[in-house]
Scaffold this active site. Structure first.
Site, PDB file in Angstrom:
ATOM      1  N   ASP A 139      -4.119   9.086  13.803  1.00  0.00           N
ATOM      2  CA  ASP A 139      -4.508   8.666  12.393  1.00  0.00           C
ATOM      3  C   ASP A 139      -5.791   7.309  12.932  1.00  0.00           C
ATOM      4  O   ASP A 139      -5.993   6.591  11.754  1.00  0.00           O
ATOM      5  CB  ASP A 139      -3.767   8.709  11.150  1.00  0.00           C
ATOM      6  CG  ASP A 139      -4.505   8.310  10.385  1.00  0.00           C
ATOM      7  OD1 ASP A 139      -5.859   8.892   9.279  1.00  0.00           O
ATOM      8  OD2 ASP A 139      -3.685   7.201   9.288  1.00  0.00           O
ATOM      9  N   THR A 146       0.517  -1.300   0.196  1.00  0.00           N
ATOM     10  CA  THR A 146      -0.283  -0.177   0.089  1.00  0.00           C
ATOM     11  C   THR A 146       0.923   0.907   0.073  1.00  0.00           C
ATOM     12  O   THR A 146       2.079   0.885  -0.008  1.00  0.00           O
ATOM     13  CB  THR A 146      -0.831  -0.111   1.226  1.00  0.00           C
ATOM     14  OG1 THR A 146      -1.593   1.371   0.767  1.00  0.00           O
ATOM     15  CG2 THR A 146       0.044   0.113   2.124  1.00  0.00           C
ATOM     16  N   GLN A 147      -0.047   2.882  -0.569  1.00  0.00           N
ATOM     17  CA  GLN A 147       0.845   3.553   0.023  1.00  0.00           C
ATOM     18  C   GLN A 147      -0.437   4.555   0.378  1.00  0.00           C
ATOM     19  O   GLN A 147      -1.344   5.143   0.143  1.00  0.00           O
ATOM     20  CB  GLN A 147       0.895   3.724  -1.848  1.00  0.00           C
ATOM     21  CG  GLN A 147       1.773   5.239  -2.107  1.00  0.00           C
ATOM     22  CD  GLN A 147       2.347   5.376  -3.181  1.00  0.00           C
ATOM     23  OE1 GLN A 147       1.789   4.627  -4.018  1.00  0.00           O
ATOM     24  NE2 GLN A 147       2.985   6.562  -3.617  1.00  0.00           N
ATOM     25  N   GLY A 148       0.567   5.549   0.301  1.00  0.00           N
ATOM     26  CA  GLY A 148       0.850   6.731   1.934  1.00  0.00           C
ATOM     27  C   GLY A 148       0.760   7.834   0.959  1.00  0.00           C
ATOM     28  O   GLY A 148       1.520   7.550   0.107  1.00  0.00           O
ATOM     29  N   ALA A 149       0.914   9.223   1.778  1.00  0.00           N
ATOM     30  CA  ALA A 149       1.253  10.228   0.860  1.00  0.00           C
ATOM     31  C   ALA A 149       2.463  10.058   1.089  1.00  0.00           C
ATOM     32  O   ALA A 149       3.401  11.427   0.474  1.00  0.00           O
ATOM     33  CB  ALA A 149       0.803  11.189   1.634  1.00  0.00           C
ATOM     34  N   GLU A 150       2.725  10.327   2.734  1.00  0.00           N
ATOM     35  CA  GLU A 150       4.495   9.603   2.675  1.00  0.00           C
ATOM     36  C   GLU A 150       5.457   8.591   2.233  1.00  0.00           C
ATOM     37  O   GLU A 150       6.787   8.825   2.126  1.00  0.00           O
ATOM     38  CB  GLU A 150       4.354  10.232   4.161  1.00  0.00           C
ATOM     39  CG  GLU A 150       3.940  11.762   4.815  1.00  0.00           C
ATOM     40  CD  GLU A 150       4.914  12.875   5.129  1.00  0.00           C
ATOM     41  OE1 GLU A 150       6.099  12.470   4.798  1.00  0.00           O
ATOM     42  OE2 GLU A 150       4.963  13.963   4.651  1.00  0.00           O
ATOM     43  N   ALA A 151       4.533   7.808   2.536  1.00  0.00           N
ATOM     44  CA  ALA A 151       5.432   6.518   2.914  1.00  0.00           C
ATOM     45  C   ALA A 151       5.171   5.270   1.855  1.00  0.00           C
ATOM     46  O   ALA A 151       4.287   5.059   1.269  1.00  0.00           O
ATOM     47  CB  ALA A 151       5.483   5.870   3.765  1.00  0.00           C
ATOM     48  N   LEU A 171       4.638   0.399   1.190  1.00  0.00           N
ATOM     49  CA  LEU A 171       4.820  -0.386   2.166  1.00  0.00           C
ATOM     50  C   LEU A 171       4.840  -1.176   1.531  1.00  0.00           C
ATOM     51  O   LEU A 171       4.336  -2.178   1.053  1.00  0.00           O
ATOM     52  CB  LEU A 171       4.004  -0.143   3.843  1.00  0.00           C
ATOM     53  CG  LEU A 171       3.574  -1.365   3.930  1.00  0.00           C
ATOM     54  CD1 LEU A 171       4.610  -1.287   5.412  1.00  0.00           C
ATOM     55  CD2 LEU A 171       2.324  -2.150   4.847  1.00  0.00           C
ATOM     56  N   LYS A 179       8.303   0.183   6.130  1.00  0.00           N
ATOM     57  CA  LYS A 179       8.315   1.367   5.985  1.00  0.00           C
ATOM     58  C   LYS A 179       8.818   1.597   5.260  1.00  0.00           C
ATOM     59  O   LYS A 179       9.649   2.260   5.545  1.00  0.00           O
ATOM     60  CB  LYS A 179       7.516   1.374   6.678  1.00  0.00           C
ATOM     61  CG  LYS A 179       6.359   2.743   6.431  1.00  0.00           C
ATOM     62  CD  LYS A 179       5.841   3.190   7.638  1.00  0.00           C
ATOM     63  CE  LYS A 179       4.502   4.490   7.247  1.00  0.00           C
ATOM     64  NZ  LYS A 179       3.370   4.369   8.860  1.00  0.00           N
TER      65      LYS A 179
END
Lengths: 207, 264
Positions: free
Chosen positions: B155, B26-31, B33, B48
């Site tokens: 969060d 998965t992918q977030g705004a900053e990192a 995974l 991460k």
């Protein structure tokens, strides 16, 4: 009689690691002296197994030492001394050797050699046979079972400042699913939790 | 997104010849995974990675990456020390920008609720089922424990709470109903994940906002299940000293939203 193991850490396959565990060692003083004198044939990390809790505990230190070595940021002389240093929760190199390194009274000894170590001279000696001839003791399997047997848990707790009392305390309702398990399971669980905290402390070291 | 998806892993995770290339989970705004292995080939981890941001000044980028990796790792280690169920930290390199955490095998609460609501509840929501209520209660306990040690998640969503898959299949000890719940993915230890925005705080306000954010997440991902959240709060309220005050504060937060008014 085990021959020691040659391991390849995932992602660090280029640097195979030889690990041998010995019990009833009688010449620890001699081995320690070889390190102090800088005898090039004895380029190993010699650890006292009483402060080692598990296989992963050792491997985390080895990973960190090799990775730091690749990045040219060793804090100590070479990758082998760095393994000893990596186990320590603080940045005092001398103290890390007193706590984790071989001492004159070491009975159970863990010898580690990083093969093809970055920035290190190539040794022609095969670590398995060399260790077999220079360590006076019985080689046993490098396993969680054997390490657990020699581990001095109260001392390890003290070194990493783990509050032993808190661990078995209420785990809330999540513990319910474990209530059917017996004491053996809980002991294994506690050891696993202890290992997890220790690895975290080691990962944060130097930050 | 038109952006190229060839993500580059940090060394040494990019150099491996025998370990398979870690898949992006998965992918977030900053990192980003990834799932890969660490220390032994049989130890799965969540890796991460916070890649370099080319739009930031290099010095600032290095400092922010380091600060964020360390903040997350410190909170995780603190939780682990205090017995809050979170993924273990197995390794980190703040210069390269990676954090290696224990892999949690199981479902997110979001997925578990999705499955439950679809399969068992249908249109007429019967949310009194023992399994779901039990799960909600366990979430309440875990959150109380987290807040009780002075950590605020920052969060909380139904995707950042997981139900760990039970091991020890078929040891013959569990009752039939537990077996059923296991099938629904409702039974199992609740694990809190993703501490990327976590802070150390004992403020009622911060704790209440944590709960509020999760409440909103419940409402938006599972509108039929909004009533379930009451059970989370009920158990939370009974689980540590300061909890009641936090619940009262939550009522204020509900009225005004997550942000404190900055007027005046």
């Amino acid at each position: 009689m085990s021959a020691g193991s040659e391991l390849k850490l995932p992602h660090l396959e280029a640097y195979p690691v030889h690990v041998s565990l010995f019990q009833d060692v009688t010449n620890a003083e001699f081995l320690k002296r070889q390190l102090l004198e800088g005898n090039a044939e004895y380029e190993y990390a010699f650890l006292d197994a009483t402060t080692i809790i598990s296989v992963n505990h050792v491997l985390a230190a080895v990973f960190r030492a090799i990775n730091d070595s690749i990045h040219n940021r060793l804090k100590s002389r070479n990758v082998h001394s760095e393994i000893v240093f990596s186990l320590s929760p603080n940045n005092n190199i001398a103290e890390s050797f007193r706590r984790f390194g071989v001492s004159d009274t070491t009975n159970t000894l863990l010898a580690i050699k990083v093969l093809n170590a970055p920035n290190s001279a190539v040794t022609r000696l095969d670590p398995a046979s060399h260790l077999g001839s220079c360590v006076e003791g019985n080689r046993i399997e490098f396993s969680d079972e054997n390490l657990k047997h020699s581990a001095d848990l109260p001392r390890i707790r003290k070194i990493y400042k783990l509050n032993s009392s808190d661990n078995s305390k209420s785990k809330g309702k999540s513990a319910k699913s474990e209530s059917t398990t017996n004491g053996v399971h809980n002991e294994a669980h506690e050891l696993k939790e202890m290992e997890a905290v220790i690895l975290g402390i080691m990962a944060l070291k130097g930050s | 997104m038109a952006q190229s998806t060839t993500h580059t892993l940090p060394p040494p995770f990019n150099s491996s010849s025998t370990t398979p290339k870690p898949p992006l989970i998965t992918q977030g705004a900053e990192a980003l995974l990834y799932k890969t292995t660490y220390l032994t080939p049989s130890t799965p981890i969540a890796l991460k990675h916070r890649p370099k941001k080319s739009y930031r000044h290099p010095t600032l980028d290095t400092r922010l990456t380091k600060a964020r990796i360390l903040a997350e790792a410190r909170v995780l280690v603190k939780c682990k020390r205090e017995g809050v169920v979170v993924p273990a930290v197995l390794g980190a390199d703040w210069e390269e920008g990676w954090l290696a955490c224990e892999w949690i095998e199981g479902k997110t609460i979001r997925a578990a609720l999705d499955g439950y609501l679809k399969r068992d509840v249908g249109e007429e929501a019967d949310l009194r089922g023992e399994g779901v209520r039990g799960l909600m209660g366990r979430i309440g306990v875990v959150l109380a424990k987290l807040h009780g040690i002075g950590v605020v998640h920052g969060d909380l969503t139904t995707s950042n709470l997981m139900v760990r898959q039970l091991e020890r299949e078929g040891d013959g000890l569990e009752s039939l109903s537990l077996g059923e719940n296991r099938e629904k993915g409702l039974e199992g230890e609740v694990v809190i994940i993703d501490f990327g925005l976590a802070t150390q705080s004992v403020q009622d306000e911060d704790r209440a906002v944590d709960l509020y954010v999760l409440e909103r997440a419940f409402g938006s991902t599972h509108p039929q299940a909004e009533g379930l959240f009451e059970e989370v709060l009920r158990v939370y309220g009974e689980s540590y000293k300061g909890a009641k005050v936090v619940l009262r504060r939550l009522e204020d937060v509900r009225l005004r939203g997550r942000k404190k008014s900055m007027i005046g």
